[in-house]
Design a protein around this motif. Sequence first.
Motif, PDB file in Angstrom:
ATOM      1  N   ARG A  46       6.063   1.041   6.218  1.00 39.88           N
ATOM      2  CA  ARG A  46       5.933  -0.604   6.506  1.00 39.88           C
ATOM      3  C   ARG A  46       6.818  -1.083   7.700  1.00 39.88           C
ATOM      4  N   SER A  47       7.581  -0.081   8.275  1.00 35.54           N
ATOM      5  CA  SER A  47       8.308  -0.793   9.284  1.00 35.54           C
ATOM      6  C   SER A  47       7.638  -0.388  10.702  1.00 35.54           C
ATOM      7  N   LYS A  58       3.705   9.509  -4.258  1.00 32.87           N
ATOM      8  CA  LYS A  58       4.381  10.668  -3.715  1.00 32.87           C
ATOM      9  C   LYS A  58       5.427  10.284  -2.638  1.00 32.87           C
ATOM     10  N   LEU A  59       5.290   9.367  -1.980  1.00 30.82           N
ATOM     11  CA  LEU A  59       6.236   8.879  -0.733  1.00 30.82           C
ATOM     12  C   LEU A  59       7.751   8.634  -1.189  1.00 30.82           C
ATOM     13  N   THR A  60       8.739   9.019  -0.546  1.00 30.48           N
ATOM     14  CA  THR A  60      10.119   8.778  -0.923  1.00 30.48           C
ATOM     15  C   THR A  60      10.391   7.291  -0.495  1.00 30.48           C
ATOM     16  N   VAL A  61      11.565   6.799  -0.782  1.00 28.52           N
ATOM     17  CA  VAL A  61      11.733   5.503  -0.440  1.00 28.52           C
ATOM     18  C   VAL A  61      11.984   5.481   1.370  1.00 28.52           C
ATOM     19  N   ARG A  62      12.763   6.552   1.720  1.00 24.18           N
ATOM     20  CA  ARG A  62      12.828   6.362   3.193  1.00 24.18           C
ATOM     21  C   ARG A  62      11.239   6.632   3.928  1.00 24.18           C
ATOM     22  N   GLN A  63      10.455   7.279   3.440  1.00 25.13           N
ATOM     23  CA  GLN A  63       9.006   7.537   3.867  1.00 25.13           C
ATOM     24  C   GLN A  63       8.486   5.924   3.796  1.00 25.13           C
ATOM     25  N   ALA A 123       0.604  -1.306  -0.044  1.00 23.12           N
ATOM     26  CA  ALA A 123       0.138   0.129   0.055  1.00 23.12           C
ATOM     27  C   ALA A 123       0.809   1.113  -0.146  1.00 23.12           C
ATOM     28  N   ALA A 124       2.045   1.219   0.696  1.00 26.14           N
ATOM     29  CA  ALA A 124       3.056   2.480   0.831  1.00 26.14           C
ATOM     30  C   ALA A 124       3.513   2.573  -0.721  1.00 26.14           C
ATOM     31  N   ARG A 125       3.843   1.478  -1.125  1.00 28.19           N
ATOM     32  CA  ARG A 125       4.467   1.749  -2.618  1.00 28.19           C
ATOM     33  C   ARG A 125       3.616   2.388  -3.567  1.00 28.19           C
TER      34      ARG A 125
END
Length: 387
Positions: free
Chosen positions: A159-160, A149-154, A143-145
């Motif tokens: 997810r963590s 607009k989210l960066t890799v670190r976001q 879902a996050a991917r």
Amino acid sequence: MRLTVPRVALLLVGVVLLAYAFAVAPAAQHGGPTAAPPDRVARAAPDAVVTADAAAVTTIGPAAGLFPPAGKAFFGVMTDKGPYDFTAVDRFAAAAKRQPQVMLFGAGWASATFDRMLFDRIKARGMLPMLGWEPWDYRVDEAARKQKKLTVRQIDRVRSTQPYYRLSRIVNGDFDSYLRSWAEGVKSLGYPVAIRFAHEMNGDWYPWCEKANGNRPGEYVQAWRHVHDLFERAGATNVIWVWSPNARWSKTTGNLADLYPGDDYVDWVGTTGYYGTGTWSDYTSFDAIFGPTIAEIRTFSRRPMVVTETGATDAGGRKAQWIRDTFRALPKHRDVIGLIWFEVDKELDWRIAASPAASKAFADSVAAPRYDVHWSPELLPRTERDE
């Protein structure tokens, strides 16, 4: 002496007893070596043959029946669909011109229940099943991917952060019924399987990392030992336990020894690293990526090493070169007994089958006698490293 019926009977009994004493009994006491029962994984040194019955495991002779044999190394594969669809595995094997001996696939605790079919399908193709067992809900990551607009670190932070899967809950036994269902299932297989539990724990991008999700120092080792001991109590002793941090990407990534459960709880140590992304976007050799991590692990563990995930991108046009350079470097690391290739097109295309040059480089490399290895369920995992 007059032969009577009783005397003849006594004579026959004597002959039978003599035959047993001189033929049958010695053979029974000094029979040839046999493989350990497939439902039992015994620790075996490179110079030992292991025999076993229900009561004991005994070292009796020169090397035989180990996977991989001393002086050899395996190569394996991980694909996006795993044992549900072997199309990518077949393409990988065709490109490599040699059958992989290990197959890694993942399963998340939120949705995966034990399914014998997945393991049996891998075994039927002559590969050791290695389960990447992940205490999280991977759907949070998906879902996050999708949030462009989210960066890799976001994405990593989203997810963590899964409080339900905090390490303390594993330690406190909140998942024990789930763990027992898997332990009983794995035990029922009757052949060895490898479990890479909660990998890349030295990062901060999974809920089981100590640097994320409200986890505390020391809880990763406690969680690992809790899971391991529960399997042992259930009689699931056919597990090859694989501990696999991420390769060091900076000098400030923490002390791996603090995250290590101990050689009594681990059979193979591993590490993950890729050329062509993040810290290693520029051309970086195998030794530069993995060398510091291997050296650090060797300060606290004597278990054999497996590169549990690796791959190379062709973004810089040097994928084939990296493959050749890597396989030239590996024999220098005598304690590295295997390498698993990430044969997936995910964010970047890591597949060897996607590139004729990469395919040829890989095929030429694994054609070496070092990789002429076969796995079968009767083999015991080599759990001592070559010196």
